[in-house]
Design a protein around this motif. Structure first.
Motif, PDB file in Angstrom:
ATOM      1  N   LEU A  14       0.848  -1.192   0.000  1.00  0.00           N
ATOM      2  CA  LEU A  14       0.000   0.000   0.000  1.00  0.00           C
ATOM      3  C   LEU A  14       0.885   1.244   0.000  1.00  0.00           C
ATOM      4  O   LEU A  14       1.938   1.242   0.623  1.00  0.00           O
ATOM      5  N   GLU A  18      -2.957   5.387   0.850  1.00  0.00           N
ATOM      6  CA  GLU A  18      -3.850   4.248   1.043  1.00  0.00           C
ATOM      7  C   GLU A  18      -3.836   3.803   2.504  1.00  0.00           C
ATOM      8  O   GLU A  18      -4.871   3.470   3.067  1.00  0.00           O
ATOM      9  N   TRP A  78     -11.181   3.232   1.340  1.00  0.00           N
ATOM     10  CA  TRP A  78     -11.173   3.169  -0.126  1.00  0.00           C
ATOM     11  C   TRP A  78     -11.753   1.856  -0.659  1.00  0.00           C
ATOM     12  O   TRP A  78     -11.699   1.591  -1.855  1.00  0.00           O
ATOM     13  N   ARG A  83      -8.253   1.767  -7.778  1.00  0.00           N
ATOM     14  CA  ARG A  83      -7.008   2.406  -7.340  1.00  0.00           C
ATOM     15  C   ARG A  83      -6.649   3.570  -8.272  1.00  0.00           C
ATOM     16  O   ARG A  83      -7.018   3.593  -9.444  1.00  0.00           O
ATOM     17  N   SER A  85      -3.221   4.582  -8.217  1.00  0.00           N
ATOM     18  CA  SER A  85      -1.758   4.545  -8.119  1.00  0.00           C
ATOM     19  C   SER A  85      -1.278   3.297  -8.863  1.00  0.00           C
ATOM     20  O   SER A  85      -2.042   2.346  -9.033  1.00  0.00           O
ATOM     21  N   LYS A  87       0.917  -0.147  -9.354  1.00  0.00           N
ATOM     22  CA  LYS A  87       1.305  -1.253  -8.468  1.00  0.00           C
ATOM     23  C   LYS A  87       2.274  -2.175  -9.196  1.00  0.00           C
ATOM     24  O   LYS A  87       2.354  -2.144 -10.430  1.00  0.00           O
ATOM     25  N   TRP A  93      -3.188   2.228 -13.986  1.00  0.00           N
ATOM     26  CA  TRP A  93      -4.491   2.472 -13.356  1.00  0.00           C
ATOM     27  C   TRP A  93      -5.526   3.186 -14.218  1.00  0.00           C
ATOM     28  O   TRP A  93      -6.719   2.879 -14.088  1.00  0.00           O
ATOM     29  N   PHE A 135      -8.192  -2.687  -7.379  1.00  0.00           N
ATOM     30  CA  PHE A 135      -8.236  -1.972  -6.096  1.00  0.00           C
ATOM     31  C   PHE A 135      -6.838  -1.834  -5.485  1.00  0.00           C
ATOM     32  O   PHE A 135      -5.927  -2.585  -5.841  1.00  0.00           O
ATOM     33  N   PRO A 136      -6.678  -0.914  -4.522  1.00  0.00           N
ATOM     34  CA  PRO A 136      -5.363  -0.763  -3.879  1.00  0.00           C
ATOM     35  C   PRO A 136      -4.887  -2.043  -3.199  1.00  0.00           C
ATOM     36  O   PRO A 136      -3.698  -2.320  -3.159  1.00  0.00           O
TER      37      PRO A 136
END
Ligand SMILES: Nc1ncnc2c1ncn2[C@@H]1O[C@H](COP(=O)(O)OP(=O)(O)OP(=O)(O)O)[C@@H](O)[C@H]1O
Ligand SMILES: [Mg+2]
Length: 198
Positions: A14, A18, A78, A83, A85, A87, A93, A135-136
């Protein structure tokens, strides 16, 4: 008070923003976090049992987001939001919405045309979903629950057994799972189907 989290192989860290989304401020370790998330997920499973889910409702962006919110909404602010950001796993994203739409459309086509057997449709969906990584965090568990919902509510079959593990610990079972995902990344979906069924 900071949250110090360690990450194993095949986990998405994360970012600081987040982490600020943690709703339960007393959580300080990964073990405590796992427990609170697990309780939240059990509530979500309970909900799916009574929700009378049908294909036209399940295979939508709204449902994909709603399920994530049901699974993690007590723990993370969240939950249920895509997301914003980058990853180490997942696509860039800004492309999440369009790639998820492609996946949902493909899956409806596979179902209508019986392109693959039911288990293969559910697991192909699961693999592409976790590869998008909407998702994050929580994408692995969310994608496995989506596969269970597809096989049960759309095809009227028993849910997958996933080696009777929630794959939270970095043990031999999780290693086998990550290896099966990597095989699927290379176009071989069979090991992941076998993993899910046993
Ligand atoms: N090579 C890969 N290809 C596709 N998916 C992968 C790959 N490596 C890991 N993953 C998936 O991404 C997940 C990690 O993402 P994330 O941390 O968002 O999910 P999670 O639900 O918190 O984790 P977990 O699945 O361990 O419960 C892994 O658990 C796995 O499901
Ligand atoms: Mg994670």
């Amino acid at each position: 008070m900071g949250l110090e989290l360690k990450y194993g192989e095949g986990q998405t860290p994360l970012d600081e923003d987040e982490k600020k989304g943690l709703k339960i401020k007393t959580i300080t370790t990964h073990g405590e976090l796992d427990e609170f998330e697990q309780l939240n997920i059990e509530k979500a499973v309970e909900w799916t049992i009574h929700a009378n889910l049908k294909a036209n409702k399940i295979l939508t962006e709204k449902f994909v987001k709603d399920l994530h919110k049901r699974m993690y909404g007590d723990v993370w602010k969240w939950a249920g939001e895509f997301r914003r950001s980058e990853k180490n796993i997942g696509i860039s994203w800004p492309l999440i919405g369009i790639e998820l739409k492609n996946l949902l459309d493909d899956t409806k086509y596979w179902i209508a045309n019986k392109t693959y057997p039911p288990e293969e449709i559910a697991i192909r969906f699961k693999h592409r979903l976790v590869s998008i990584h909407c998702f994050p965090n929580g994408n692995g568990r969310h994608s496995r629950m989506m596969a269970d919902i597809i096989i049960e509510s759309i095809f009227d079959k028993e849910v997958f057994t996933w080696h009777r593990s929630n794959m939270v610990k970095t043990d031999k079972t999780r290693k086998e799972y990550i290896n099966a995902l990597k095989e699927a990344d290379n176009g071989n979906i069979e090991p992941l189907i076998e993993f899910a069924k046993n």
